[in-house]
Structures are given as structure tokens and as C-alpha cells.
Design an enzyme around this catalytic site. Sequence first.
Site, PDB file in Angstrom:
ATOM      1  N   LYS A  26       0.808  -1.197   0.000  1.00 20.10           N
ATOM      2  CA  LYS A  26       0.000   0.000   0.000  1.00 20.10           C
ATOM      3  C   LYS A  26       0.852   1.263   0.000  1.00 20.10           C
ATOM      4  O   LYS A  26       0.364   2.356  -0.295  1.00 20.10           O
ATOM      5  CB  LYS A  26      -0.862   0.045   1.279  1.00 20.10           C
ATOM      6  CG  LYS A  26      -1.753  -1.120   1.490  1.00 20.10           C
ATOM      7  CD  LYS A  26      -2.528  -0.906   2.814  1.00 20.10           C
ATOM      8  CE  LYS A  26      -3.091  -2.189   3.339  1.00 20.10           C
ATOM      9  NZ  LYS A  26      -3.640  -2.020   4.692  1.00 20.10           N
ATOM     10  N   GLY A  27       2.104   1.116   0.391  1.00 20.62           N
ATOM     11  CA  GLY A  27       2.925   2.281   0.741  1.00 20.62           C
ATOM     12  C   GLY A  27       3.096   3.326  -0.341  1.00 20.62           C
ATOM     13  O   GLY A  27       3.345   4.489  -0.039  1.00 20.62           O
TER      14      GLY A  27
ATOM     15  N   GLU B 251       7.776   2.421  -6.061  1.00 23.06           N
ATOM     16  CA  GLU B 251       7.872   1.862  -4.711  1.00 23.06           C
ATOM     17  C   GLU B 251       8.028   2.988  -3.700  1.00 23.06           C
ATOM     18  O   GLU B 251       8.568   4.052  -4.026  1.00 23.06           O
ATOM     19  CB  GLU B 251       9.062   0.879  -4.676  1.00 23.06           C
ATOM     20  CG  GLU B 251       9.425   0.292  -3.334  1.00 23.06           C
ATOM     21  CD  GLU B 251       8.345  -0.560  -2.677  1.00 23.06           C
ATOM     22  OE1 GLU B 251       7.215  -0.058  -2.533  1.00 23.06           O
ATOM     23  OE2 GLU B 251       8.653  -1.685  -2.260  1.00 23.06           O
ATOM     24  N   ASP B 252       7.552   2.764  -2.485  1.00 24.03           N
ATOM     25  CA  ASP B 252       7.715   3.778  -1.452  1.00 24.03           C
ATOM     26  C   ASP B 252       9.146   3.812  -0.929  1.00 24.03           C
ATOM     27  O   ASP B 252       9.792   4.843  -0.899  1.00 24.03           O
ATOM     28  CB  ASP B 252       6.717   3.566  -0.297  1.00 24.03           C
ATOM     29  CG  ASP B 252       6.749   2.152   0.286  1.00 24.03           C
ATOM     30  OD1 ASP B 252       7.487   1.280  -0.231  1.00 24.03           O
ATOM     31  OD2 ASP B 252       6.027   1.907   1.266  1.00 24.03           O
TER      32      ASP B 252
ATOM     33  N   ASP C 253      14.433  -1.263   0.998  1.00 19.77           N
ATOM     34  CA  ASP C 253      15.234  -1.474   2.208  1.00 19.77           C
ATOM     35  C   ASP C 253      16.221  -2.610   1.935  1.00 19.77           C
ATOM     36  O   ASP C 253      17.296  -2.387   1.383  1.00 19.77           O
ATOM     37  CB  ASP C 253      14.280  -1.766   3.368  1.00 19.77           C
ATOM     38  CG  ASP C 253      14.978  -1.843   4.719  1.00 19.77           C
ATOM     39  OD1 ASP C 253      16.153  -1.474   4.812  1.00 19.77           O
ATOM     40  OD2 ASP C 253      14.333  -2.274   5.694  1.00 19.77           O
TER      41      ASP C 253
ATOM     42  N   LYS D 183      16.775   3.218   1.003  1.00 21.03           N
ATOM     43  CA  LYS D 183      17.410   3.040   2.322  1.00 21.03           C
ATOM     44  C   LYS D 183      18.533   2.028   2.160  1.00 21.03           C
ATOM     45  O   LYS D 183      18.301   0.892   1.796  1.00 21.03           O
ATOM     46  CB  LYS D 183      16.356   2.565   3.326  1.00 21.03           C
ATOM     47  CG  LYS D 183      16.788   2.647   4.759  1.00 21.03           C
ATOM     48  CD  LYS D 183      15.609   2.800   5.700  1.00 21.03           C
ATOM     49  CE  LYS D 183      14.994   1.478   6.057  1.00 21.03           C
ATOM     50  NZ  LYS D 183      13.928   1.636   7.082  1.00 21.03           N
TER      51      LYS D 183
ATOM     52  N   PHE E   4      13.735   4.343  10.737  1.00 25.21           N
ATOM     53  CA  PHE E   4      12.395   3.950  10.317  1.00 25.21           C
ATOM     54  C   PHE E   4      11.556   5.190  10.109  1.00 25.21           C
ATOM     55  O   PHE E   4      11.465   6.053  10.976  1.00 25.21           O
ATOM     56  CB  PHE E   4      11.744   3.016  11.339  1.00 25.21           C
ATOM     57  CG  PHE E   4      10.604   2.247  10.747  1.00 25.21           C
ATOM     58  CD1 PHE E   4      10.843   1.089  10.016  1.00 25.21           C
ATOM     59  CD2 PHE E   4       9.289   2.695  10.876  1.00 25.21           C
ATOM     60  CE1 PHE E   4       9.791   0.389   9.422  1.00 25.21           C
ATOM     61  CE2 PHE E   4       8.241   1.998  10.285  1.00 25.21           C
ATOM     62  CZ  PHE E   4       8.499   0.850   9.566  1.00 25.21           C
TER      63      PHE E   4
ATOM     64  N   ASP F  74       3.869   3.388   6.622  1.00 23.11           N
ATOM     65  CA  ASP F  74       3.212   3.119   7.902  1.00 23.11           C
ATOM     66  C   ASP F  74       4.158   2.524   8.926  1.00 23.11           C
ATOM     67  O   ASP F  74       5.216   1.985   8.604  1.00 23.11           O
ATOM     68  CB  ASP F  74       2.068   2.125   7.702  1.00 23.11           C
ATOM     69  CG  ASP F  74       2.590   0.708   7.464  1.00 23.11           C
ATOM     70  OD1 ASP F  74       3.438   0.535   6.570  1.00 23.11           O
ATOM     71  OD2 ASP F  74       2.168  -0.211   8.188  1.00 23.11           O
TER      72      ASP F  74
ATOM     73  N   ARG G  88      -0.020   6.560   7.671  1.00 24.09           N
ATOM     74  CA  ARG G  88       0.077   6.617   6.208  1.00 24.09           C
ATOM     75  C   ARG G  88      -0.424   7.952   5.646  1.00 24.09           C
ATOM     76  O   ARG G  88       0.028   8.398   4.610  1.00 24.09           O
ATOM     77  CB  ARG G  88      -0.748   5.499   5.563  1.00 24.09           C
ATOM     78  CG  ARG G  88      -0.147   4.115   5.696  1.00 24.09           C
ATOM     79  CD  ARG G  88      -0.818   3.178   4.685  1.00 24.09           C
ATOM     80  NE  ARG G  88      -0.663   1.769   5.029  1.00 24.09           N
ATOM     81  CZ  ARG G  88       0.385   1.025   4.686  1.00 24.09           C
ATOM     82  NH1 ARG G  88       1.373   1.564   4.012  1.00 24.09           N
ATOM     83  NH2 ARG G  88       0.446  -0.243   5.018  1.00 24.09           N
TER      84      ARG G  88
HETATM   85  P1  IMP Z   1      12.506  -4.689   1.518  1.00 22.86           P
HETATM   86  O1  IMP Z   1      11.949  -5.927   0.896  1.00 22.86           O
HETATM   87  O2  IMP Z   1      13.351  -4.996   2.732  1.00 22.86           O
HETATM   88  O3  IMP Z   1      13.243  -3.804   0.547  1.00 22.86           O
HETATM   89  O4  IMP Z   1      11.279  -3.922   2.130  1.00 22.86           O
HETATM   90  C1  IMP Z   1      10.676  -2.871   1.523  1.00 22.86           C
HETATM   91  C2  IMP Z   1       9.331  -2.631   2.173  1.00 22.86           C
HETATM   92  O5  IMP Z   1       9.442  -2.608   3.611  1.00 22.86           O
HETATM   93  C3  IMP Z   1       8.822  -1.273   1.771  1.00 22.86           C
HETATM   94  O6  IMP Z   1       8.010  -1.373   0.629  1.00 22.86           O
HETATM   95  C4  IMP Z   1       8.042  -0.854   2.990  1.00 22.86           C
HETATM   96  O7  IMP Z   1       6.714  -1.346   2.893  1.00 22.86           O
HETATM   97  C5  IMP Z   1       8.722  -1.530   4.153  1.00 22.86           C
HETATM   98  N1  IMP Z   1       9.652  -0.609   4.839  1.00 22.86           N
HETATM   99  C6  IMP Z   1      10.998  -0.674   4.841  1.00 22.86           C
HETATM  100  N2  IMP Z   1      11.530   0.335   5.550  1.00 22.86           N
HETATM  101  C7  IMP Z   1      10.478   1.063   6.003  1.00 22.86           C
HETATM  102  C8  IMP Z   1      10.372   2.277   6.780  1.00 22.86           C
HETATM  103  O8  IMP Z   1      11.357   2.901   7.219  1.00 22.86           O
HETATM  104  N3  IMP Z   1       9.096   2.719   7.023  1.00 22.86           N
HETATM  105  C9  IMP Z   1       7.982   2.083   6.567  1.00 22.86           C
HETATM  106  N4  IMP Z   1       8.040   0.965   5.824  1.00 22.86           N
HETATM  107  C10 IMP Z   1       9.275   0.458   5.546  1.00 22.86           C
HETATM  108 MG    MG Z   2       6.037  -1.253   0.498  1.00 20.26          MG
END
Ligand code: IMP
Ligand code: MG
Length: 193
Positions: free
Chosen positions: A49-50, A105-106, A109, A137, A158, A165, A171
Amino acid sequence: MSPTNTSPSQPAMTVLYPRAEIAARIEALAQAIDRDYVGRELLLVGILKGSFLFIADLARAISIPAAIDFVRIASYGSETQSSGIVEIRKDLEMPIRGRHVLIVEDIVDSGYTLEALCNRLLLREPASLRVCTLVDKRAQRATEAAVDYVGFTLDSGFIVGYGLDFDERFRGLPDIYLLQTGTRTQSPKGGGG
Ligand code: IMP
Ligand code: MG
């Protein structure tokens, strides 16, 4: 909401990216996208949803014609670390074969979500596949996932607001805030998007 608040149900948070800065970065991203895709049609794929606010603003900022679709991803892992186990919970509704696809993408990470999604979409043979993320990130990156357009680069921490969220809260905030507590260890990554 006040910028800081120390009550237990309301984690302390400070503005990291104010709405004006977000808008300025989106304008710059849109200009780069318009340049790169001139003469083509785009399919913007938002990851729910982000990214819902980001894709809404980005879609209005770009000038080239763009269709919009969404996917929803669930990623599993411990509370602090996502794993490579990623599942598509809601798939695209449009075929992407031969189309220019831009994933919106939001925040990237670990990169597992993006890597898994890209691998799956590439099997459908789009004409091109690129990624635009509002926040990149870096500290916990565990994959080679390539990001083509980046709004902001953050080492760690974070963040919430503007679609992002913490346990489904915050959000709707128009600015992006950094959570001040050790909330990263409490933050569920599973499927929140
Ligand atoms: P990844 O698979 O570890 O890259 O995770 C990415 C997803 O984790 C993003 O689409 C977010 O939904 C969530 N996420 C990672 N870091 C944060 C943050 O700092 N705040 C909120 N959501 C996060
Ligand atoms: Mg996300």
C-alpha cells in the site's frame, strides 16, 4: 500532529522530509522520467500500500502518457529483517508484454521485495522494466536490486507518513517523519506495503 510526542501510544517523531521537499523531488523525478521515456507510453506499477500517495503525485507530475496498475506484495521474515520469501498477493490486472514498465515503490530497504517482483515481471517480457523509489534506504540492502530513479537516500532509520506506515498507522500524514524510538525492532514488515 505535533512534531514530537513522547506518549507510549504515540512514538516520538520528527519531520525528515517536509511536504515541500517531497513535492520538489517528485517534480525532478518526473522531469527525468519525461526525458527518458519521450515518445513512449508508460505503465506505472505501484506497490501497495505504501506507494499510493507517491504514485498519485508522480502520475500527475509526469507529462508522458501513462497507464496505472498495482500489485500487492507480502514479504515474510523476522520483525527486523525481511527474508527473501516474497509472495504476490494481488497481481497486475494488465498484461505487460512489450510495454515499458516503471515500478513505483515507497521505500527500498533490503531489496528483497523489489528483486522478487522484478524477477517475476521480467518473465512476462516487458519492453523495459525500471524502478522508481521515493526513498532508497541503503544500510540493510541485501540484494543487487537496481533502482533507476531515487527521491531521497537514507542510510538507516524507520520513517512514516506520506504512505509509509508503522503497524498501519501514519500513512495519511503529508510529511515524512523519522521515528525516534527503537521502533525498527518492533516494526512488522509482513505485507504492510
Ligand atoms: P525490503 O523488501 O526490505 O526492501 O522492504 C521494503 C518494504 O518494507 C517497503 O516497501 C516498505 O513497505 C517496508 N519498509 C521498509 N523500511 C520502512 C520504513 O522505514 N518505514 C515504513 N516501511 C518500511
Ligand atoms: Mg512497500
